[in-house]
Design a protein around this motif. Sequence first.
Motif, PDB file in Angstrom:
ATOM      1  N   THR A   4       0.857  -1.175   0.000  1.00  0.00           N
ATOM      2  CA  THR A   4       0.000   0.000   0.000  1.00  0.00           C
ATOM      3  C   THR A   4       0.893   1.224   0.000  1.00  0.00           C
ATOM      4  O   THR A   4       1.372   1.652   1.051  1.00  0.00           O
ATOM      5  N   LEU A   5       1.154   1.782  -1.180  1.00  0.00           N
ATOM      6  CA  LEU A   5       2.030   2.944  -1.286  1.00  0.00           C
ATOM      7  C   LEU A   5       1.317   4.235  -0.925  1.00  0.00           C
ATOM      8  O   LEU A   5       1.942   5.265  -0.758  1.00  0.00           O
ATOM      9  N   ALA A   6       0.003   4.184  -0.758  1.00  0.00           N
ATOM     10  CA  ALA A   6      -0.746   5.400  -0.467  1.00  0.00           C
ATOM     11  C   ALA A   6      -0.474   5.926   0.941  1.00  0.00           C
ATOM     12  O   ALA A   6      -0.618   7.109   1.195  1.00  0.00           O
ATOM     13  N   THR A   7      -0.070   5.062   1.846  1.00  0.00           N
ATOM     14  CA  THR A   7       0.149   5.482   3.230  1.00  0.00           C
ATOM     15  C   THR A   7       1.541   5.085   3.718  1.00  0.00           C
ATOM     16  O   THR A   7       1.703   4.070   4.397  1.00  0.00           O
ATOM     17  N   PRO A   8       2.534   5.880   3.373  1.00  0.00           N
ATOM     18  CA  PRO A   8       3.880   5.577   3.845  1.00  0.00           C
ATOM     19  C   PRO A   8       4.036   5.925   5.325  1.00  0.00           C
ATOM     20  O   PRO A   8       3.304   6.748   5.870  1.00  0.00           O
ATOM     21  N   ASN A   9       4.983   5.273   5.968  1.00  0.00           N
ATOM     22  CA  ASN A   9       5.355   5.574   7.352  1.00  0.00           C
ATOM     23  C   ASN A   9       6.726   6.233   7.316  1.00  0.00           C
ATOM     24  O   ASN A   9       7.669   5.688   6.731  1.00  0.00           O
ATOM     25  N   TYR A  10       6.836   7.400   7.925  1.00  0.00           N
ATOM     26  CA  TYR A  10       8.083   8.156   7.933  1.00  0.00           C
ATOM     27  C   TYR A  10       8.713   8.105   9.320  1.00  0.00           C
ATOM     28  O   TYR A  10       8.011   8.226  10.321  1.00  0.00           O
ATOM     29  N   GLN A  11      10.024   7.928   9.374  1.00  0.00           N
ATOM     30  CA  GLN A  11      10.755   8.067  10.626  1.00  0.00           C
ATOM     31  C   GLN A  11      12.132   8.652  10.312  1.00  0.00           C
ATOM     32  O   GLN A  11      12.924   8.047   9.609  1.00  0.00           O
ATOM     33  N   TRP A  12      12.382   9.852  10.805  1.00  0.00           N
ATOM     34  CA  TRP A  12      13.674  10.492  10.620  1.00  0.00           C
ATOM     35  C   TRP A  12      14.631   9.998  11.696  1.00  0.00           C
ATOM     36  O   TRP A  12      14.230   9.762  12.834  1.00  0.00           O
TER      37      TRP A  12
END
Length: 90
Positions: free
Chosen positions: A41-49
């Motif tokens: 599901t590319l519509a909802t990426p999870n980001y963590q810097w």
Amino acid sequence: MRLLASASSRITGTFTIAGLVTLGATLTPTINLSDVDGNGTLATPNYQWERNTGTHSQPTWTTIASATTNTYVVTAADVGHEVHLKLSYT
């Protein structure tokens, strides 16, 4: 930059980050990815810097608390360190 995906998903493409690690700068990724097999599901990426608290040759990537959006504003704690984005999809 790291891209993580579930084992059942084949993600291809690239993402880059624009900006410099200078105090107050905004880092923004440009994402150009596709799911080859359609299982992700590319519509909802999870980001963590993350910040490198090790060295360039032996990095230790440390999660930056509350840095979970698609942009990141560089703080004083980041100056002099590498910063990258861990981008994941399920």
